[in-house]
Write a protein that holds these residues in place. Structure first.
Motif, PDB file in Angstrom:
ATOM      1  N   HIS A   1       3.663   5.746  18.910  1.00  0.00           N
ATOM      2  CA  HIS A   1       3.311   5.916  17.501  1.00  0.00           C
ATOM      3  C   HIS A   1       2.407   4.742  17.123  1.00  0.00           C
ATOM      4  O   HIS A   1       2.054   3.936  17.993  1.00  0.00           O
ATOM      5  N   HIS A   2       2.032   4.671  15.847  1.00  0.00           N
ATOM      6  CA  HIS A   2       1.157   3.573  15.425  1.00  0.00           C
ATOM      7  C   HIS A   2       1.836   2.699  14.367  1.00  0.00           C
ATOM      8  O   HIS A   2       2.604   3.191  13.550  1.00  0.00           O
ATOM      9  N   GLN A   3       1.547   1.413  14.422  1.00  0.00           N
ATOM     10  CA  GLN A   3       2.131   0.450  13.479  1.00  0.00           C
ATOM     11  C   GLN A   3       1.022  -0.316  12.770  1.00  0.00           C
ATOM     12  O   GLN A   3       0.005  -0.642  13.392  1.00  0.00           O
ATOM     13  N   ALA A   4       1.260  -0.610  11.487  1.00  0.00           N
ATOM     14  CA  ALA A   4       0.267  -1.391  10.728  1.00  0.00           C
ATOM     15  C   ALA A   4       0.353  -2.853  11.160  1.00  0.00           C
ATOM     16  O   ALA A   4       1.449  -3.417  11.245  1.00  0.00           O
TER      17      ALA A   4
ATOM     18  N   ALA B   1      -1.841  -8.213   3.252  1.00  0.00           N
ATOM     19  CA  ALA B   1      -1.573  -7.004   2.459  1.00  0.00           C
ATOM     20  C   ALA B   1      -0.231  -6.382   2.860  1.00  0.00           C
ATOM     21  O   ALA B   1       0.528  -5.901   2.007  1.00  0.00           O
ATOM     22  N   ILE B   2       0.072  -6.412   4.154  1.00  0.00           N
ATOM     23  CA  ILE B   2       1.345  -5.837   4.619  1.00  0.00           C
ATOM     24  C   ILE B   2       2.510  -6.724   4.193  1.00  0.00           C
ATOM     25  O   ILE B   2       3.570  -6.239   3.781  1.00  0.00           O
TER      26      ILE B   2
ATOM     27  N   ALA C   1      -1.218   4.494  -0.755  1.00  0.00           N
ATOM     28  CA  ALA C   1      -2.630   4.188  -1.029  1.00  0.00           C
ATOM     29  C   ALA C   1      -3.019   2.891  -0.330  1.00  0.00           C
ATOM     30  O   ALA C   1      -4.099   2.783   0.260  1.00  0.00           O
ATOM     31  N   ARG C   2      -2.119   1.894  -0.373  1.00  0.00           N
ATOM     32  CA  ARG C   2      -2.457   0.617   0.251  1.00  0.00           C
ATOM     33  C   ARG C   2      -2.467   0.724   1.775  1.00  0.00           C
ATOM     34  O   ARG C   2      -3.200  -0.003   2.456  1.00  0.00           O
ATOM     35  N   LEU C   3      -1.648   1.654   2.325  1.00  0.00           N
ATOM     36  CA  LEU C   3      -1.606   1.796   3.787  1.00  0.00           C
ATOM     37  C   LEU C   3      -2.883   2.428   4.340  1.00  0.00           C
ATOM     38  O   LEU C   3      -3.180   2.290   5.526  1.00  0.00           O
TER      39      LEU C   3
END
Ligand SMILES: O=C(O)CCC(=O)C(=O)O
Ligand SMILES: [Fe+2]
Length: 219
Positions: free
Chosen positions: A42-45, A50-51, A18-20
């Motif tokens: 690929h994708h990274q936060a 928050a992370i 949910a937080r992602l």
């Protein structure tokens, strides 16, 4: 190599996912050493407050797990990453670098790499983590909430996702036991010890583990 199923509780996996949703993702190519730019797809936060908070949550869950502690023996933690692989995304064959700079500037030696699965395996096709062992490839796809830990020097890749989305948390650990054979032996002895009745033999095994750790363990 060690899988631990259910190291993160289902409600915590839901909370992380949910937080992602609110995370700010960028392409993995923007954040790597030059060696693996071509392999990363690929994708990274992006790492924000928050992370960092999610990293703490995951670290606490891992350290609360007995099996994890007696296998990984972390002395330092590298920053963790939260990655998303959509359709046609993958991460080609590579070896994780042996060092990493921490958030506070400290260099850590990467002894162990791990993947925590945050998507149910039925929710995406492909996306297996494949490790190239000398005796052949090992393909890993675990239930959400599971971790797979492996020695950092192993060549590995993430196969293309064909449909759905694969969410994972990846991280690296400097271990008090950098040698794999020693780590495996201490792990097995610790399991034996934890499952023994109290008494003289229990005490002797405890003494043995403590002696081996003093001989082999880094502080
Ligand atoms: O997504 C994974 O399971 C592993 C990704 C990976 O190899 C890496 O981030 O270095
Ligand atoms: Fe990797």
């Amino acid at each position: 190599m060690l899988p631990i199923v259910g190291i993160i509780e289902p409600n915590e996996v839901q909370e992380i996912r949910a937080r992602l949703v609110a995370a700010n993702y960028h392409h993995g190519k923007l954040d790597t050493s030059w060696r693996f730019v071509d392999e990363k797809n690929h994708h990274q936060a992006r790492e924000d407050e928050a992370i960092l908070d999610l990293q703490r949550l995951v670290r606490e869950a891992l350290m609360a797990n007995f099996q994890f502690k007696i296998y990984a023996w972390p002395s330092k933690w590298a920053r963790m990453g939260f990655s998303r692989y959509g359709p046609d995304e993958h991460y080609g064959r590579h070896v994780d670098g042996w060092t990493q700079r921490n958030a506070d500037g400290e260099m850590i030696r990467r002894d162990l790499s791990f993947t925590i699965f945050l998507s149910e395996p039925e929710s995406y096709e492909g996306g297996e983590l494949v490790l190239e062992r000398l005796d052949g490839p090992v393909s890993i796809k675990l239930p959400a909430g599971s971790i797979f830990i492996y020695s950092t020097g192993v060549i590995h890749q993430v196969m293309p996702v064909r449909s759905g989305e694969r969410h994972v948390c990846v991280g690296w650990i400097e271990s008090r036991l950098r040698n794999e054979e020693q780590r495996n032996l201490i792990y097995e002895l610790s399991l034996v010890h934890a499952n023994m009745q109290k008494g003289e033999l229990n005490l002797l095994v405890d003494k043995g583990i403590s002696t081996l750790m003093r001989m082999w363990g880094d502080m």
